[in-house]
Scaffold this active site. Structure first.
Site, PDB file in Angstrom:
ATOM      1  N   GLY A  49       1.173  -1.290   0.164  1.00 17.84           N
ATOM      2  CA  GLY A  49      -0.388   0.500   0.072  1.00 17.84           C
ATOM      3  C   GLY A  49       0.750   1.219   0.277  1.00 17.84           C
ATOM      4  O   GLY A  49       2.221   1.428   0.343  1.00 17.84           O
ATOM      5  N   GLN A  54       3.126  10.185   1.592  1.00 16.84           N
ATOM      6  CA  GLN A  54       4.277   9.179   1.528  1.00 16.84           C
ATOM      7  C   GLN A  54       5.367   9.839   0.360  1.00 16.84           C
ATOM      8  O   GLN A  54       6.172   9.445   0.201  1.00 16.84           O
ATOM      9  CB  GLN A  54       4.300   7.840   0.728  1.00 16.84           C
ATOM     10  CG  GLN A  54       3.949   6.688   2.780  1.00 16.84           C
ATOM     11  CD  GLN A  54       3.533   5.306   2.683  1.00 16.84           C
ATOM     12  OE1 GLN A  54       2.390   5.325   2.198  1.00 16.84           O
ATOM     13  NE2 GLN A  54       4.563   5.226   2.773  1.00 16.84           N
ATOM     14  N   CYS A  94       6.816  -0.003   6.222  1.00 20.67           N
ATOM     15  CA  CYS A  94       6.377   0.747   5.755  1.00 20.67           C
ATOM     16  C   CYS A  94       7.707   1.314   4.655  1.00 20.67           C
ATOM     17  O   CYS A  94       8.854   1.213   4.833  1.00 20.67           O
ATOM     18  CB  CYS A  94       6.267   1.982   7.159  1.00 20.67           C
ATOM     19  SG  CYS A  94       5.624   3.304   5.838  1.00 20.67           S
ATOM     20  N   LEU A  95       7.022   1.363   3.236  1.00 19.61           N
ATOM     21  CA  LEU A  95       8.087   2.253   2.118  1.00 19.61           C
ATOM     22  C   LEU A  95       9.162   3.546   3.271  1.00 19.61           C
ATOM     23  O   LEU A  95       9.853   3.862   2.411  1.00 19.61           O
ATOM     24  CB  LEU A  95       7.716   2.518   0.976  1.00 19.61           C
ATOM     25  CG  LEU A  95       6.845   0.633   0.347  1.00 19.61           C
ATOM     26  CD1 LEU A  95       6.212   1.531  -0.790  1.00 19.61           C
ATOM     27  CD2 LEU A  95       7.746   0.263   0.236  1.00 19.61           C
ATOM     28  N   HIS A 136      -2.891   0.492   8.777  1.00 17.63           N
ATOM     29  CA  HIS A 136      -1.268   1.414   8.498  1.00 17.63           C
ATOM     30  C   HIS A 136      -1.474   2.543   7.065  1.00 17.63           C
ATOM     31  O   HIS A 136      -1.172   3.357   7.635  1.00 17.63           O
ATOM     32  CB  HIS A 136      -1.088  -0.095   7.953  1.00 17.63           C
ATOM     33  CG  HIS A 136       0.344   0.844   7.377  1.00 17.63           C
ATOM     34  ND1 HIS A 136       1.588  -0.130   8.584  1.00 17.63           N
ATOM     35  CD2 HIS A 136       1.351   1.116   6.694  1.00 17.63           C
ATOM     36  CE1 HIS A 136       2.357   0.852   7.907  1.00 17.63           C
ATOM     37  NE2 HIS A 136       2.337   1.220   6.934  1.00 17.63           N
ATOM     38  N   GLU A 137      -2.198   2.061   6.413  1.00 19.01           N
ATOM     39  CA  GLU A 137      -2.142   3.082   5.178  1.00 19.01           C
ATOM     40  C   GLU A 137      -3.300   4.772   5.695  1.00 19.01           C
ATOM     41  O   GLU A 137      -2.894   6.066   5.733  1.00 19.01           O
ATOM     42  CB  GLU A 137      -2.837   2.734   3.649  1.00 19.01           C
ATOM     43  CG  GLU A 137      -2.008   1.456   3.261  1.00 19.01           C
ATOM     44  CD  GLU A 137      -0.225   1.987   3.367  1.00 19.01           C
ATOM     45  OE1 GLU A 137      -0.035   3.072   2.987  1.00 19.01           O
ATOM     46  OE2 GLU A 137      -0.291   0.863   3.702  1.00 19.01           O
ATOM     47  N   HIS A 140      -0.890   7.348   8.100  1.00 21.16           N
ATOM     48  CA  HIS A 140      -0.341   7.601   7.164  1.00 21.16           C
ATOM     49  C   HIS A 140      -1.330   8.963   7.105  1.00 21.16           C
ATOM     50  O   HIS A 140      -0.725  10.278   6.882  1.00 21.16           O
ATOM     51  CB  HIS A 140      -0.069   7.391   5.749  1.00 21.16           C
ATOM     52  CG  HIS A 140       1.098   6.049   5.861  1.00 21.16           C
ATOM     53  ND1 HIS A 140       2.508   6.932   5.819  1.00 21.16           N
ATOM     54  CD2 HIS A 140       0.970   5.012   5.778  1.00 21.16           C
ATOM     55  CE1 HIS A 140       3.278   5.923   5.736  1.00 21.16           C
ATOM     56  NE2 HIS A 140       2.609   4.455   5.704  1.00 21.16           N
TER      57      HIS A 140
HETATM   58 ZN    ZN Z   1       3.239   2.583   5.794  1.00 19.07          ZN
END
Ligand code: ZN
Length: 182
Positions: A49, A54, A94-95, A136-137, A140
């Protein structure tokens, strides 16, 4: 289309609550371009995701692969409501926090409502892994990263997680024992 740079832990854009997208703007060229770029970026980075902050865009847009047959879903202005007090604990990455993993407690079942990329309202219920990805997403969009919620002593670099992950689970079990019903 373009692969965008991904903001990393410490960049203020990740800590700013994202702005809602006006519904009438969802189908605009500028929003559709952000969605296309996010799609290309998350596929390139092999993520489950990606949230718009991000990629340095402080708007309430997330893309998620929920392990169903629909491929990558696009949610705009999503709202999450827990449907149970039951939690599940799993390791997340996480990216924006590359090469790390940590255990996080999430609600096991949630309802999500919002708008899709066509500007259509949706509402769905999710449980287990898709519910975790969604929480999680959507975190953000509030400026929250999984490392803010990580279970103590479980944060690890990815190679160490792969090697010693089983030992990290012991901290989670210990923690549950010590906190009891509280
Ligand atoms: Zn993340």
């Amino acid at each position: 289309m373009a692969i965008r740079k991904i903001a990393r832990l410490g960049h203020p854009v990740l800590r700013k609550p994202a702005e809602p997208v006006p519904i009438e703007d969802i189908t605009s060229d500028s929003i559709q371009r952000i969605i296309r770029d996010m799609h290309e970026t998350v596929l390139d980075a092999d993520g489950a995701g990606l949230a718009a902050p991000q990629v340095f865009v402080s708007k309430q847009i997330v893309l998620l692969d929920l392990d169903d047959e629909q491929g990558m879903q696009v949610w705009i202005n999503p709202t999450i409501t827990p449907l149970t007090e039951d939690i599940m604990i799993g390791f997340e990455g996480c990216l924006s926090v590359p090469n790390m993993r940590g255990a996080v407690a999430r609600f096991a079942k949630i309802a999500v409502s919002g708008w899709n990329a066509k500007g259509e309202a949706f509402s769905i219920e999710l449980e287990d892994h898709p519910a975790v990805v969604a929480q999680h997403e959507c975190d953000h969009l509030q400026g929250i990263l999984y490392v803010d919620r990580v279970e103590p002593f479980t944060l690890a670099f990815l190679p160490e997680y792969k090697k010693y992950g089983h030992t990290l689970w012991q901290f989670i079990a210990d923690d549950e024992d010590s906190t009891g019903e509280e």
